[in-house]
Design an enzyme around this catalytic site. Structure first.
Site, PDB file in Angstrom:
ATOM      1  N   ASP A 173      -8.801 -29.096  86.455  1.00  0.00           N
ATOM      2  CA  ASP A 173      -8.810 -28.184  85.309  1.00  0.00           C
ATOM      3  C   ASP A 173      -7.783 -27.074  85.457  1.00  0.00           C
ATOM      4  O   ASP A 173      -8.063 -25.983  85.964  1.00  0.00           O
ATOM      5  CB  ASP A 173     -10.223 -27.609  85.119  1.00  0.00           C
ATOM      6  CG  ASP A 173     -11.220 -28.662  84.667  1.00  0.00           C
ATOM      7  OD1 ASP A 173     -10.805 -29.608  83.961  1.00  0.00           O
ATOM      8  OD2 ASP A 173     -12.409 -28.548  85.016  1.00  0.00           O
ATOM      9  N   LEU A 181     -12.275 -36.395  77.463  1.00  0.00           N
ATOM     10  CA  LEU A 181     -11.874 -35.851  76.151  1.00  0.00           C
ATOM     11  C   LEU A 181     -13.071 -35.372  75.336  1.00  0.00           C
ATOM     12  O   LEU A 181     -12.911 -34.702  74.334  1.00  0.00           O
ATOM     13  CB  LEU A 181     -11.113 -36.910  75.359  1.00  0.00           C
ATOM     14  CG  LEU A 181      -9.641 -37.041  75.695  1.00  0.00           C
ATOM     15  CD1 LEU A 181      -9.009 -38.133  74.851  1.00  0.00           C
ATOM     16  CD2 LEU A 181      -8.904 -35.733  75.468  1.00  0.00           C
ATOM     17  N   LYS A 182     -14.240 -35.757  75.772  1.00  0.00           N
ATOM     18  CA  LYS A 182     -15.483 -35.375  75.072  1.00  0.00           C
ATOM     19  C   LYS A 182     -15.327 -35.493  73.557  1.00  0.00           C
ATOM     20  O   LYS A 182     -15.465 -34.530  72.797  1.00  0.00           O
ATOM     21  CB  LYS A 182     -15.911 -33.961  75.439  1.00  0.00           C
ATOM     22  CG  LYS A 182     -16.368 -33.831  76.878  1.00  0.00           C
ATOM     23  CD  LYS A 182     -17.179 -32.565  77.072  1.00  0.00           C
ATOM     24  CE  LYS A 182     -17.614 -32.415  78.514  1.00  0.00           C
ATOM     25  NZ  LYS A 182     -16.490 -32.100  79.411  1.00  0.00           N
ATOM     26  N   PRO A 202     -17.786 -41.430  62.917  1.00  0.00           N
ATOM     27  CA  PRO A 202     -17.510 -42.748  63.515  1.00  0.00           C
ATOM     28  C   PRO A 202     -16.044 -43.195  63.414  1.00  0.00           C
ATOM     29  O   PRO A 202     -15.445 -43.613  64.411  1.00  0.00           O
ATOM     30  CB  PRO A 202     -18.431 -43.686  62.724  1.00  0.00           C
ATOM     31  CG  PRO A 202     -19.591 -42.819  62.357  1.00  0.00           C
ATOM     32  CD  PRO A 202     -19.011 -41.460  62.082  1.00  0.00           C
ATOM     33  N   GLY A 219     -15.355 -29.623  90.379  1.00  0.00           N
ATOM     34  CA  GLY A 219     -14.114 -28.919  90.060  1.00  0.00           C
ATOM     35  C   GLY A 219     -13.910 -27.733  90.967  1.00  0.00           C
ATOM     36  O   GLY A 219     -13.489 -27.870  92.124  1.00  0.00           O
ATOM     37  N   ARG A 220     -14.261 -26.556  90.460  1.00  0.00           N
ATOM     38  CA  ARG A 220     -13.949 -25.304  91.151  1.00  0.00           C
ATOM     39  C   ARG A 220     -14.378 -25.227  92.615  1.00  0.00           C
ATOM     40  O   ARG A 220     -13.609 -24.676  93.419  1.00  0.00           O
ATOM     41  CB  ARG A 220     -14.506 -24.125  90.331  1.00  0.00           C
ATOM     42  CG  ARG A 220     -13.708 -23.909  89.051  1.00  0.00           C
ATOM     43  CD  ARG A 220     -14.462 -23.091  88.036  1.00  0.00           C
ATOM     44  NE  ARG A 220     -15.553 -23.843  87.438  1.00  0.00           N
ATOM     45  CZ  ARG A 220     -16.347 -23.381  86.480  1.00  0.00           C
ATOM     46  NH1 ARG A 220     -16.168 -22.163  86.022  1.00  0.00           N
ATOM     47  NH2 ARG A 220     -17.298 -24.134  85.973  1.00  0.00           N
TER      48      ARG A 220
HETATM   49  O1  C5P Z   1     -15.670 -26.507  88.109  1.00  0.00           O
HETATM   50  P1  C5P Z   1     -16.867 -27.372  87.822  1.00  0.00           P
HETATM   51  O2  C5P Z   1     -17.355 -28.115  89.043  1.00  0.00           O
HETATM   52  O3  C5P Z   1     -17.975 -26.617  87.132  1.00  0.00           O
HETATM   53  O4  C5P Z   1     -16.309 -28.455  86.822  1.00  0.00           O
HETATM   54  C1  C5P Z   1     -17.129 -29.351  86.136  1.00  0.00           C
HETATM   55  C2  C5P Z   1     -16.284 -30.221  85.259  1.00  0.00           C
HETATM   56  O5  C5P Z   1     -17.115 -31.163  84.626  1.00  0.00           O
HETATM   57  C3  C5P Z   1     -15.546 -29.480  84.173  1.00  0.00           C
HETATM   58  O6  C5P Z   1     -14.275 -30.101  84.061  1.00  0.00           O
HETATM   59  C4  C5P Z   1     -16.356 -29.701  82.927  1.00  0.00           C
HETATM   60  O7  C5P Z   1     -15.555 -29.775  81.777  1.00  0.00           O
HETATM   61  C5  C5P Z   1     -17.008 -31.054  83.202  1.00  0.00           C
HETATM   62  N1  C5P Z   1     -18.320 -31.286  82.598  1.00  0.00           N
HETATM   63  C6  C5P Z   1     -19.407 -30.490  82.838  1.00  0.00           C
HETATM   64  N2  C5P Z   1     -20.605 -30.741  82.235  1.00  0.00           N
HETATM   65  C7  C5P Z   1     -20.753 -31.777  81.427  1.00  0.00           C
HETATM   66  C8  C5P Z   1     -19.675 -32.615  81.183  1.00  0.00           C
HETATM   67  C9  C5P Z   1     -18.459 -32.340  81.802  1.00  0.00           C
HETATM   68  O8  C5P Z   1     -19.300 -29.541  83.614  1.00  0.00           O
HETATM   69  N3  C5P Z   1     -21.914 -32.042  80.909  1.00  0.00           N
END
Ligand code: C5P
Length: 224
Positions: A11, A62-63, A68, A203-204
């Protein structure tokens, strides 16, 4: 542990940072995939970069959330990315999920349940009256009906989802410590796998600070 899969959430809009994330998260101990979300895929160089990646597990987060026809044509339009996984919000509706699935081909279509940044209070705020776990279970049933290939939910709901969804369950909201950032439904990597997650999204906790050290901590935590 080799069977376990972790998607690293890339990200940022910074290509050099992305390259560093990819380089510093390589592992022989665990299967690593790369998740590119709205931030990177909407940046000017993001899609181009991802479309040229080879021999990597690519997760296009991309969520998709639309009617549809738009969902189905977006799935078609994004084919050039050759993603292994592509996400769509289950709240787009059953018809949209089915239409998208018709076009997804080899790409695994992943249904996103209630975001891990929401809790019961947050749900109420946006006008949903059902309890979070009930809603996630309901959405898992829809994903199953639409024959989606995988589901995203929090690691706290895996056992509930598993009752009605037998394919891949992918869980974000993964934390090694109490710093949850904006996430509300979190769990440690170890507990998430113990609960039955097939893959985690992190992620982070990995990409902020020293990536190599963070990866070492993560792997040590999983091996212990
Ligand atoms: O940094 P972190 O570990 O919180 O990142 C989580 C990632 O997962 C982000 O890229 C976020 O967009 C994605 N995500 C999420 N929850 C969801 C679906 C996707 O945190 N339900």
């Amino acid at each position: 542990m080799k069977k376990s899969k972790i998607f690293i959430a890339c990200d940022t809009t910074n290509i050099s940072k992305i390259k560093k994330i990819i380089k510093d998260t390589k592992s022989t101990k665990i299967k690593i995939g790369y998740k590119f979300g709205l931030e990177f895929l909407n940046s000017i160089n993001g899609q181009n970069f991802v479309s040229k990646l080879r021999k990597k597990i690519i997760f296009a987060d991309l969520k998709i959330h639309d009617i549809p026809n738009t969902c189905a044509s977006t799935v078609k339009a994004i084919k050039y990315l050759n993603a292994n996984y592509l996400t769509i919000h289950i709240s787009s509706g059953l018809q949209a999920l089915k239409a998208a699935k018709k076009n997804s081909g080899k790409t695994k279509l992943v249904g996103v349940t209630i975001l891990t940044s929401l809790d019961n209070k947050g749900l109420k705020e946006i006008g949903f009256s059902r309890k979070l776990k009930e809603l996630v279970l309901h959405q898992a049933k829809l994903a199953n009906k639409a024959k989606l290939d995988a589901i995203v939910c929090s690691a706290q709901e895996v056992s509930i989802v598993r009752k009605v969804f037998k394919k891949e369950i992918i869980t974000p909201g993964i934390r090694l410590n109490k710093n949850s950032h904006d996430q509300k439904r979190i769990l440690t990597p170890k507990k998430a796998f113990e609960n039955g997650s097939n893959a985690l999204v992190i992620g982070r906790p990995v990409t902020q600070g020293n990536i190599k050290n963070n990866m070492k901590k993560l792997i040590d935590h999983l091996i212990k």
